[in-house]
Design a protein around this motif. Structure first.
Motif, PDB file in Angstrom:
ATOM      1  N   PHE A  41       0.852  -1.190   0.000  1.00  0.00           N
ATOM      2  CA  PHE A  41       0.000   0.000   0.000  1.00  0.00           C
ATOM      3  C   PHE A  41       0.890   1.243   0.000  1.00  0.00           C
ATOM      4  N   TYR A  42       0.435   2.263  -0.699  1.00  0.00           N
ATOM      5  CA  TYR A  42       1.157   3.547  -0.744  1.00  0.00           C
ATOM      6  C   TYR A  42       0.125   4.668  -0.630  1.00  0.00           C
ATOM      7  N   ALA A  43       0.495   5.751   0.034  1.00  0.00           N
ATOM      8  CA  ALA A  43      -0.407   6.901   0.123  1.00  0.00           C
ATOM      9  C   ALA A  43       0.361   8.177  -0.205  1.00  0.00           C
ATOM     10  N   VAL A 111       1.072   4.390   5.671  1.00  0.00           N
ATOM     11  CA  VAL A 111      -0.069   3.469   5.564  1.00  0.00           C
ATOM     12  C   VAL A 111       0.248   2.240   6.401  1.00  0.00           C
ATOM     13  N   HIS A 112      -0.739   1.766   7.139  1.00  0.00           N
ATOM     14  CA  HIS A 112      -0.551   0.464   7.792  1.00  0.00           C
ATOM     15  C   HIS A 112      -1.876  -0.289   7.824  1.00  0.00           C
ATOM     16  N   VAL A 113      -1.758  -1.590   7.975  1.00  0.00           N
ATOM     17  CA  VAL A 113      -2.930  -2.468   7.999  1.00  0.00           C
ATOM     18  C   VAL A 113      -3.060  -3.059   9.390  1.00  0.00           C
ATOM     19  N   GLY A 116      -7.376  -6.204   9.306  1.00  0.00           N
ATOM     20  CA  GLY A 116      -8.076  -6.218   8.026  1.00  0.00           C
ATOM     21  C   GLY A 116      -8.510  -4.853   7.513  1.00  0.00           C
ATOM     22  N   ASN A 117      -8.126  -3.799   8.217  1.00  0.00           N
ATOM     23  CA  ASN A 117      -8.453  -2.447   7.760  1.00  0.00           C
ATOM     24  C   ASN A 117      -7.179  -1.658   7.449  1.00  0.00           C
ATOM     25  N   VAL A 118      -7.312  -0.687   6.550  1.00  0.00           N
ATOM     26  CA  VAL A 118      -6.166   0.128   6.141  1.00  0.00           C
ATOM     27  C   VAL A 118      -6.264   1.498   6.810  1.00  0.00           C
ATOM     28  N   TYR A 119      -5.151   1.943   7.361  1.00  0.00           N
ATOM     29  CA  TYR A 119      -5.074   3.225   8.063  1.00  0.00           C
ATOM     30  C   TYR A 119      -4.028   4.118   7.389  1.00  0.00           C
ATOM     31  N   VAL A 120      -4.320   5.413   7.350  1.00  0.00           N
ATOM     32  CA  VAL A 120      -3.357   6.393   6.837  1.00  0.00           C
ATOM     33  C   VAL A 120      -3.074   7.403   7.937  1.00  0.00           C
ATOM     34  N   THR A 121      -1.801   7.723   8.081  1.00  0.00           N
ATOM     35  CA  THR A 121      -1.379   8.788   8.997  1.00  0.00           C
ATOM     36  C   THR A 121      -0.699   9.864   8.167  1.00  0.00           C
ATOM     37  N   LEU A 122      -1.218  11.063   8.228  1.00  0.00           N
ATOM     38  CA  LEU A 122      -0.598  12.146   7.446  1.00  0.00           C
ATOM     39  C   LEU A 122       0.831  12.364   7.913  1.00  0.00           C
ATOM     40  N   SER A 123       1.702  12.711   6.974  1.00  0.00           N
ATOM     41  CA  SER A 123       3.107  12.938   7.313  1.00  0.00           C
ATOM     42  C   SER A 123       3.273  14.275   8.032  1.00  0.00           C
ATOM     43  N   ASP A 124       4.466  14.484   8.538  1.00  0.00           N
ATOM     44  CA  ASP A 124       4.813  15.738   9.209  1.00  0.00           C
ATOM     45  C   ASP A 124       4.723  16.882   8.199  1.00  0.00           C
TER      46      ASP A 124
END
Ligand code: FES
Length: 146
Positions: A41-43, A111-113, A116-124
């Motif tokens: 996964f990539y964000a 991005v992390h899983v 079974g769900n995908v999470y995004v954390t905005l970068s600094d």
């Protein structure tokens, strides 16, 4: 890329995103595209650093060993892992070419899983990156239909 302590946002079920291969989401007012490509996964910010092109509509290609999104507007190449802009330089002596880096141009996010769900954390967001302009209020105002 390091996080500034932003909380992770659940953006969807892993199986669903794998099936769709890419989705766009709005996270804290930011347009983000999440890609699934060959097991990863990539964000990154959805609008291209060059002129705001829709990266979620681009093709993914391997360029010089790096997985890149190709912007559909002017074909700029951006690595999915780091948001690095790539260009092909030509040696005028023998016309040989090689891929070179312009540095990080497009903001990427974590991005992390989990379960079974995908999470995004905005970068600094404290250090500006070229693509930030296309997430700014100034840009959003400029494309508003009167
Ligand atoms: Fe992406 Fe021009 S807007 S290459």
């Amino acid at each position: 890329m390091a996080s500034d302590g932003n909380t992770s946002v659940m953006i969807g079920a892993m199986d669903d995103i794998i099936q769709r291969t890419r989705i766009t989401v709005l996270i804290q007012g930011r347009e983000v595209v999440v890609f699934y490509h060959k097991g990863e996964f990539y964000a990154m910010d959805m609008r291209c650093y060059h002129a705001g092109g829709p990266l979620h509509l681009g093709d993914i290609e391997d360029i010089d060993g790096k997985v890149c999104i190709i912007c559909p507007w002017h074909k700029y190449k951006i690595t999915l892992t780091d948001g690095e802009g790539l260009y092909e330089a030509c040696n005028p002596r023998d016309f040989s070419t090689k891929w070179c880096s312009k540095g990080v141009k497009q903001r990427t996010h974590l991005v992390h899983v989990e379960n079974g769900n995908v999470y995004v954390t905005l970068s600094d967001l404290s250090s500006p990156i070229d693509s930030d302009y296309y997430q700014s209020e100034k840009f959003k105002e400029s494309i508003k239909v009167p």
